[in-house]
Design an enzyme around this catalytic site. Sequence first.
Site, mmCIF file in Angstrom:
data_model
loop_
_atom_site.group_PDB
_atom_site.id
_atom_site.type_symbol
_atom_site.label_atom_id
_atom_site.label_comp_id
_atom_site.label_asym_id
_atom_site.label_seq_id
_atom_site.Cartn_x
_atom_site.Cartn_y
_atom_site.Cartn_z
ATOM 1 N N ASP A 53 -22.588 82.863 99.108
ATOM 2 C CA ASP A 53 -23.223 82.180 97.978
ATOM 3 C C ASP A 53 -24.129 81.039 98.420
ATOM 4 O O ASP A 53 -24.130 80.642 99.587
ATOM 5 C CB ASP A 53 -22.145 81.660 97.003
ATOM 6 C CG ASP A 53 -20.980 80.981 97.722
ATOM 7 O OD1 ASP A 53 -21.134 80.603 98.898
ATOM 8 O OD2 ASP A 53 -19.919 80.825 97.101
ATOM 9 N N ASP A 122 -9.781 77.351 90.838
ATOM 10 C CA ASP A 122 -9.696 78.212 89.645
ATOM 11 C C ASP A 122 -9.577 79.685 90.038
ATOM 12 O O ASP A 122 -9.646 80.568 89.185
ATOM 13 C CB ASP A 122 -10.905 77.992 88.723
ATOM 14 C CG ASP A 122 -12.229 78.389 89.377
ATOM 15 O OD1 ASP A 122 -12.224 78.857 90.537
ATOM 16 O OD2 ASP A 122 -13.282 78.233 88.725
ATOM 17 N N GLU A 129 -16.731 82.772 89.131
ATOM 18 C CA GLU A 129 -15.913 81.963 88.241
ATOM 19 C C GLU A 129 -15.130 82.847 87.269
ATOM 20 O O GLU A 129 -15.405 84.048 87.162
ATOM 21 C CB GLU A 129 -16.832 81.002 87.471
ATOM 22 C CG GLU A 129 -17.585 80.016 88.362
ATOM 23 C CD GLU A 129 -16.683 78.931 88.972
ATOM 24 O OE1 GLU A 129 -15.546 79.235 89.352
ATOM 25 O OE2 GLU A 129 -17.135 77.784 89.070
#
Length: 247
Positions: A53, A122, A129
């Site tokens: 990323d 998370d 995400e």
Amino acid sequence: MVSKVIAHDLRANPHLVMGLATGRTMERVYRWLVRSHREKKLDFSLCTTFNLDEYVGLPAEDRNSYRYYMNHHLFHKVNIDLRNTYLPDGMAADLEAECRRYEELIHRFNGIDLQLLGIGRDGHIGFNEPLSALRSRTRVKALMPTTLAQNAEFFGGPDRVPRRAITMGVGTVLEARRCLLLATGIQKAEIVARAVEGPITSMISATSLQLHPRCTVIVDEAAASRLSGTDYYRWVFDNEPEWQDYR
Ligand code: GLP
């Protein structure tokens, strides 16, 4: 341990295509690889790397860009050819076209042999995400407030963290021939347990790795502390021939 697996695979195949990750957890891995290069002549000259990323809107020279991170922690310290190191271009005028280009590039190299992964609090892998589709490809993702907070210290506050990033998709990651997920520290214990032993859900991208035929999760005692099958995992590591070179 992670570095040993990488070194082993790289020695076995000098043309290895590696998927790389960033973050604090990976710094130790890269330090070890640099040491192996210097002391044991680990050779990076023929390998190719694809990072997971990159932030949108940060140029390569920005100290917080992942290109800067990779140059600083690994690429400038080993004998890799920088032309063989790929990251998504978060400065591209057409971000969608850049995402397509990145996917095509990975295909042109016949896919990723060994994908390194960290895990966000998370449960994200790369910047996938919560609610990232399990078959998603490289694309732009808006970052969760928890992720902005997690990376805030590097930027001097959560408001300064870029709100978006280009990330390989969950589907892209799952196509790698081998995956290594690395997590350390007590603050990762809960999410590691959910990722490894919990039900598969797009709310926690790392659970998708349960679908991967060859994924190894490497944790320290603290990060492993909420797992319920630890005795079994230890037995496998201590007794199965696959792991004898790593004990
Ligand atoms: C960032 C990266 C992830 C990485 C995560 C964990 O969000 N995009 O690829 O896994 O950080 O970072 P750390 O190792 O600092 O906990």
